[in-house]
Structures are given as structure tokens and as C-alpha cells.
Design a protein around this motif. Structure first.
Motif, PDB file in Angstrom:
ATOM      1  N   LYS A  47       0.860  -1.182   0.000  1.00  0.00           N
ATOM      2  CA  LYS A  47       0.000   0.000   0.000  1.00  0.00           C
ATOM      3  C   LYS A  47       0.895   1.230   0.000  1.00  0.00           C
ATOM      4  O   LYS A  47       1.627   1.479   0.968  1.00  0.00           O
ATOM      5  N   ALA A  48       0.868   1.966  -1.089  1.00  0.00           N
ATOM      6  CA  ALA A  48       1.646   3.199  -1.175  1.00  0.00           C
ATOM      7  C   ALA A  48       0.799   4.361  -0.657  1.00  0.00           C
ATOM      8  O   ALA A  48      -0.414   4.403  -0.881  1.00  0.00           O
ATOM      9  N   TRP A  49       1.436   5.287   0.036  1.00  0.00           N
ATOM     10  CA  TRP A  49       0.717   6.425   0.588  1.00  0.00           C
ATOM     11  C   TRP A  49       1.618   7.653   0.585  1.00  0.00           C
ATOM     12  O   TRP A  49       2.812   7.573   0.276  1.00  0.00           O
ATOM     13  N   ASN A  50       1.057   8.776   0.944  1.00  0.00           N
ATOM     14  CA  ASN A  50       1.790  10.043   0.928  1.00  0.00           C
ATOM     15  C   ASN A  50       1.330  10.884   2.100  1.00  0.00           C
ATOM     16  O   ASN A  50       0.128  11.053   2.314  1.00  0.00           O
ATOM     17  N   VAL A  51       2.282  11.371   2.865  1.00  0.00           N
ATOM     18  CA  VAL A  51       1.986  12.271   3.978  1.00  0.00           C
ATOM     19  C   VAL A  51       2.845  13.518   3.821  1.00  0.00           C
ATOM     20  O   VAL A  51       4.072  13.425   3.733  1.00  0.00           O
ATOM     21  N   ASP A  52       2.193  14.658   3.738  1.00  0.00           N
ATOM     22  CA  ASP A  52       2.896  15.945   3.611  1.00  0.00           C
ATOM     23  C   ASP A  52       3.859  15.975   2.430  1.00  0.00           C
ATOM     24  O   ASP A  52       4.931  16.599   2.495  1.00  0.00           O
ATOM     25  N   GLY A  53       3.507  15.273   1.360  1.00  0.00           N
ATOM     26  CA  GLY A  53       4.342  15.301   0.168  1.00  0.00           C
ATOM     27  C   GLY A  53       5.459  14.281   0.145  1.00  0.00           C
ATOM     28  O   GLY A  53       6.225  14.220  -0.824  1.00  0.00           O
ATOM     29  N   PHE A  54       5.566  13.465   1.189  1.00  0.00           N
ATOM     30  CA  PHE A  54       6.611  12.446   1.258  1.00  0.00           C
ATOM     31  C   PHE A  54       5.966  11.058   1.188  1.00  0.00           C
ATOM     32  O   PHE A  54       5.055  10.758   1.949  1.00  0.00           O
ATOM     33  N   PRO A  55       6.457  10.202   0.286  1.00  0.00           N
ATOM     34  CA  PRO A  55       5.824   8.893   0.107  1.00  0.00           C
ATOM     35  C   PRO A  55       6.251   7.898   1.183  1.00  0.00           C
ATOM     36  O   PRO A  55       7.237   8.092   1.891  1.00  0.00           O
ATOM     37  N   GLY A  56       5.510   6.829   1.257  1.00  0.00           N
ATOM     38  CA  GLY A  56       5.853   5.713   2.132  1.00  0.00           C
ATOM     39  C   GLY A  56       5.100   4.483   1.663  1.00  0.00           C
ATOM     40  O   GLY A  56       4.237   4.570   0.794  1.00  0.00           O
ATOM     41  N   VAL A  57       5.439   3.338   2.239  1.00  0.00           N
ATOM     42  CA  VAL A  57       4.748   2.099   1.889  1.00  0.00           C
ATOM     43  C   VAL A  57       4.445   1.314   3.154  1.00  0.00           C
ATOM     44  O   VAL A  57       5.185   1.367   4.141  1.00  0.00           O
ATOM     45  N   THR A  58       3.336   0.591   3.109  1.00  0.00           N
ATOM     46  CA  THR A  58       2.982  -0.380   4.136  1.00  0.00           C
ATOM     47  C   THR A  58       2.800  -1.711   3.433  1.00  0.00           C
ATOM     48  O   THR A  58       2.055  -1.789   2.453  1.00  0.00           O
ATOM     49  N   ILE A  59       3.507  -2.744   3.894  1.00  0.00           N
ATOM     50  CA  ILE A  59       3.427  -4.040   3.236  1.00  0.00           C
ATOM     51  C   ILE A  59       2.980  -5.108   4.235  1.00  0.00           C
ATOM     52  O   ILE A  59       3.147  -4.954   5.440  1.00  0.00           O
ATOM     53  N   ASN A  60       2.417  -6.176   3.693  1.00  0.00           N
ATOM     54  CA  ASN A  60       2.065  -7.327   4.536  1.00  0.00           C
ATOM     55  C   ASN A  60       2.013  -8.586   3.680  1.00  0.00           C
ATOM     56  O   ASN A  60       1.851  -8.534   2.455  1.00  0.00           O
ATOM     57  N   GLY A  61       2.177  -9.734   4.338  1.00  0.00           N
ATOM     58  CA  GLY A  61       2.070 -11.017   3.666  1.00  0.00           C
ATOM     59  C   GLY A  61       0.629 -11.472   3.591  1.00  0.00           C
ATOM     60  O   GLY A  61      -0.310 -10.674   3.752  1.00  0.00           O
ATOM     61  N   SER A  62       0.432 -12.760   3.389  1.00  0.00           N
ATOM     62  CA  SER A  62      -0.914 -13.287   3.163  1.00  0.00           C
ATOM     63  C   SER A  62      -1.759 -13.369   4.429  1.00  0.00           C
ATOM     64  O   SER A  62      -2.968 -13.162   4.388  1.00  0.00           O
TER      65      SER A  62
END
Length: 296
Positions: A47-62
Motif C-alpha cells: 500500500k503506497a501512501w503520501n503524507v505531507d508530500g513524502f511517500p511511504g509504503v505499508t506491506i504485509n504477507g498473506s
């Protein structure tokens, strides 16, 4: 010590890793894109996201547990994360079945510690609201470890966000100015970190803050009521003397339990090397994070 670890030490000296880092700190490369969504293995959901113009990712397995690691990567507050950090996050998500969030924090010299802390508070506020059922843990290495410990102190003082369940850091940068006199001795055994260039990078990162401000030097902050913290450092790195100073405080703290483990003959941030020592370190961290009977 494993053969891989010994070879990594030899290679770091042969290739003058400290000189290479010094050059990168002076002219940090940008746009490496190592944490973009398409770079991750298809074995994880991203899951890609953006906070205050800076990106980040949250990942998970099955089959993720209700456990969530906020992972703060090293790089002297200046360098973009290498692909090894992506591999570590994927290992956490696939093998340990936890969610992992990797924010792309603002980097020096363009941004300072005040920008980073403002951003991280916003990220953590969003995360805890987005995943209200999750238990949060914080993991960081090198400058990410220093940031993790500074952030704990800030969260406690704010009082309006949930504290992480537990925190684990490897080779944390505890004093931005590297003032410990023992560092001069440790320079002889540390093949990776360039002391003078790190001091300059640290000065750029702290901006208007004093060198002993807890946002940049958590060693000098208030360590009460921070929960359980697991700290690793190697005997052959310049950051260990400050870790030892922190460990000396452990018995006098209220509401904080510090567990300090020093790796014999280990170099700085050895978790960036795929080796049996790294595997053992991760196992200890996950036992610490997720097991009720810790056995420490």
C-alpha cells in the motif's frame, strides 16, 4: 563470527567503505527509487501512501498478525535507503507475518530534524488511526535507531498517541555530535563510519537545535516511561561507547526497561549483511516483540 561477516569486514576495509560513505554524505545520491511499489516482491501486498508530500509504503504477507512494525531506516539522516532495507521489510512481512510501514523521511541537508519529527508524528497519527486493531512496534538502525529513540521520548511527552508496545534498535546514533572520547579509540576498529564527515552531516541535520537536544541526541533526553527497549551494537563500531553509556542508566530508570546486547567482533549495522548473525539478531528481535515469555 561467520565467514560472511569476516568477509564483509575485509571488504569494507579493502574498498574503503568509510571513504565511500564520506563522499556520499557530501554529495548524497537521490532518486534511487528502492522503495517504490513496483520494486517489492509479488509475495507481499503493498500500500503506497503520501503524507505531507513524502511517500511511504505499508506491506504485509498473506496472513498478517495484528502486529505492525514502523521501520526507520539508517543512512545518517542523509542517504536514501538501499535495497537491503526492502529485503528486510519483505522478510518481516513474509516470514514473520507482520505489517511493516517504511516512511520516506525528509533527508538532510534540505531538511532538518524538526521537519523529520513533524513528519513522523503525522505518519504515526495516520497509522494508528488507519490500523486501530494493530499493536505497534518500532524498529530502526543507525540514524533510524537514533530517530526511533528520539521519537519515543516525543510520543511520551505528547501524551495523545499510543506508545509502541516495544522498540528494538541496532547500532543507534545516540549523540549527534559524537562527543564521546572513546570514539577516537573505536575509529581503529570501525571500517565503515567516517567520524568527521558524520559530525558534519549531523550538524546539517540538527539545524537550529542544540547538539544535546533529544530530537537529535536521545542519549541526553529523559528516558523514563518509554517501555521496553532492545538495543544492539557491535564491539567494533564507533557508536558502541554511547550505547554503553545508555546501558549504565538502565537500572535507574522508571517505566523503562533497557536490554542491551553487544555483538562480539561485530561491525556497524551488521543486519545489512545477510549472514547467520543477522538471522540470529532478527530472531531475538521478534522474540522480544511478539513472545510473552521473553526469556531475556
Amino acid at each position: 563470527m561467520s565467514m560472511k561477516t569476516e568477509m564483509a569486514r575485509f571488504s569494507a576495509r579493502l574498498k574503503k567503505a568509510d571513504k565511500k560513505m564520506a563522499l556520499e554524505l557530501d554529495q548524497p545520491p537521490r532518486g534511487t527509487g528502492t522503495l517504490t511499489q513496483e520494486c517489492f516482491t509479488k509475495k507481499v501486498r503493498v500500500k503506497a501512501w503520501n503524507v505531507d508530500g513524502f511517500p511511504g509504503v505499508t506491506i504485509n504477507g498473506s496472513y498478517s498478525k495484528a502486529a505492525h512494525i514502523l521501520m526507520l531506516q539508517g543512512g545518517a539522516y542523509t542517504l536514501e535507503p538501499s535495497k537491503r532495507y526492502r529485503e528486510i521489510a519483505e522478510y518481516f512481512a513474509i516470514e514473520k507475518q507482520v505489517k511493516v510501514t517504511m516512511p520516506s523521511c525528509p533527508l538532510a541537508p534540505k531538511y532538518t530534524a524538526l521537519d523529520v519529527h513533524r513528519y513522523l508524528v503525522r505518519v504515526y497519527s495516520w497509522l494508528t488511526a488507519e490500523y486501530p486493531e494493530d499493536d505497534f512496534f518500532v524498529f530502526g538502525d543507525f540514524s533510524g535507531g537514533g530517530l526511533a529513540l528520539s521519537f519515543l521520548q516525543e510520543l511520551r511527552d505528547m501524551g495523545n498517541l499510543p506508545m509502541p508496545v516495544r522498540t528494538a534498535v541496532v547500532s543507534p546514533w545516540l549523540d549527534i555530535a559524537l562527543n564521546n572520547p572513546k570514539i577516537k579509540i573505536m575509529k581503529k576498529t570501525d571500517p565503515i563510519l567516517p567520524v568527521e564527515e558524520l559530525k558534519e552531516a549531523g550538524a546539517r541535520y540538527r539545524g537550529p537545535l542544540e547538539p544535546d537536544h533529544p530530537f537529535v541526541s536521545p542519549l541526553y533526553g529523559n528516558w523514563d516511561h518509554l517501555g521496553q527497549i532492545l538495543i544492539f551494537s557491535g564491539t567494533d563500531e564507533i557508536l558502541t561507547p554511547d550505547c554503553e553509556l545508555l546501558a549504565e542508566k538502565a537500572g535507574k530508570l522508571k517505566g523503562t526497561e533497557i536490554i542491551y546486547k553487544k555483538g562480539a567482533k561485530m561491525i556497524h549495522d551488521w543486519i545489512l549483511i545477510p549472514c547467520k548473525e543477522t538471522d540470529a539478531t532478527f530472531e531475538l528481535i521478534f522474540t522480544f516483540f511478539l513472545e510473552e515469555a521473553l526469556g531475556f
